[in-house]
Design an enzyme around this catalytic site. Structure first.
Site, PDB file in Angstrom:
ATOM      1  N   LEU A  32      25.681  11.342  25.335  1.00 18.65           N
ATOM      2  CA  LEU A  32      26.136  11.008  23.982  1.00 18.65           C
ATOM      3  C   LEU A  32      26.667  12.164  23.148  1.00 18.65           C
ATOM      4  O   LEU A  32      27.057  11.962  22.005  1.00 18.65           O
ATOM      5  CB  LEU A  32      25.050  10.252  23.193  1.00 18.65           C
ATOM      6  CG  LEU A  32      24.691   8.882  23.753  1.00 18.65           C
ATOM      7  CD1 LEU A  32      23.599   8.236  22.917  1.00 18.65           C
ATOM      8  CD2 LEU A  32      25.916   7.987  23.843  1.00 18.65           C
ATOM      9  N   ASP A  33      26.697  13.369  23.690  1.00 19.37           N
ATOM     10  CA  ASP A  33      27.360  14.490  23.003  1.00 19.37           C
ATOM     11  C   ASP A  33      27.986  15.404  24.050  1.00 19.37           C
ATOM     12  O   ASP A  33      27.934  16.630  23.939  1.00 19.37           O
ATOM     13  CB  ASP A  33      26.378  15.257  22.123  1.00 19.37           C
ATOM     14  CG  ASP A  33      27.094  16.209  21.161  1.00 19.37           C
ATOM     15  OD1 ASP A  33      28.274  15.954  20.827  1.00 19.37           O
ATOM     16  OD2 ASP A  33      26.479  17.207  20.742  1.00 19.37           O
ATOM     17  N   PHE A  34      28.579  14.786  25.060  1.00 22.65           N
ATOM     18  CA  PHE A  34      29.216  15.553  26.125  1.00 22.65           C
ATOM     19  C   PHE A  34      30.510  16.138  25.577  1.00 22.65           C
ATOM     20  O   PHE A  34      31.340  15.433  25.010  1.00 22.65           O
ATOM     21  CB  PHE A  34      29.503  14.640  27.328  1.00 22.65           C
ATOM     22  CG  PHE A  34      29.961  15.403  28.527  1.00 22.65           C
ATOM     23  CD1 PHE A  34      29.040  16.033  29.350  1.00 22.65           C
ATOM     24  CD2 PHE A  34      31.304  15.513  28.825  1.00 22.65           C
ATOM     25  CE1 PHE A  34      29.458  16.769  30.460  1.00 22.65           C
ATOM     26  CE2 PHE A  34      31.731  16.236  29.917  1.00 22.65           C
ATOM     27  CZ  PHE A  34      30.805  16.856  30.736  1.00 22.65           C
TER      28      PHE A  34
END
Length: 175
Positions: A32-34
């Site tokens: 979710l924060d790649f």
């Protein structure tokens, strides 16, 4: 580096990143924060060794996870790397959300540009929500049409038309 990464390095890094995300997805974990800043490259070997970092916003999927738009942390992340469903705080996110972010990172590695540009953050976000990105070969003409199709499939606005998860993307890249 001032220009795009060498294609052999991009392929090696992409395969490693997809394998790492696939391992997470197989265990029901979304990053979710790649983004590029969450990838460390070790250059001790002839080709870079990629490590995915910062799972601080990650979530476990499953019946008990309740990853819904009311979750205060769903919108957390990096706007330029967020899939449409994440930007719009849709009811549920899945592995295809991480595939989108991986597509942004691939686009950056290939072109040294983000898929969308504009004069303001608002302009960029509107493009991200409403438009399809230009193929990477518009920036680097020597890139193949197959690579364009792969990256654009990762970046599709509709998560059902993206690769379902990193494993599907990994299989496609290997093919």
């Amino acid at each position: 580096l001032r220009g795009p990464l060498p294609l052999a390095d991009v392929r090696s890094i992409a395969l490693q990143l997809l394998a790492g995300l696939n391992a997470a997805h197989e265990r029901g974990v979304l990053h979710l924060d790649f983004k590029s800043d969450n990838v460390m490259l070790r250059r001790a070997a002839p080709t870079p060794d990629a490590v995915i970092m910062d799972f601080g916003l990650s979530r476990v999927l499953g019946k008990e996870s309740r990853l819904k738009s009311s979750d205060r942390r769903q919108f957390a992340g990096t706007l330029s790397h967020m899939a449409v469903e994440q930007l719009e705080c849709r009811d549920a996110l899945g592995p295809a959300t991480d595939v989108y972010a991986l597509g942004v990172v691939l686009y950056e590695m290939l072109t040294r540009n983000l898929p969308f540009d504009g004069d303001s953050l608002a302009a960029i976000l509107l493009k991200q929500l409403k438009e399809r990105p230009k193929p990477p070969s518009r920036h680097v003409p020597e890139l193949s049409a197959e690579l364009d199709r792969f990256v654009l499939a990762c970046l599709h606005n509709n998560p059902r038309l993206r690769f379902a998860d990193a494993g599907a993307a990994l299989a496609a890249l290997n093919a």
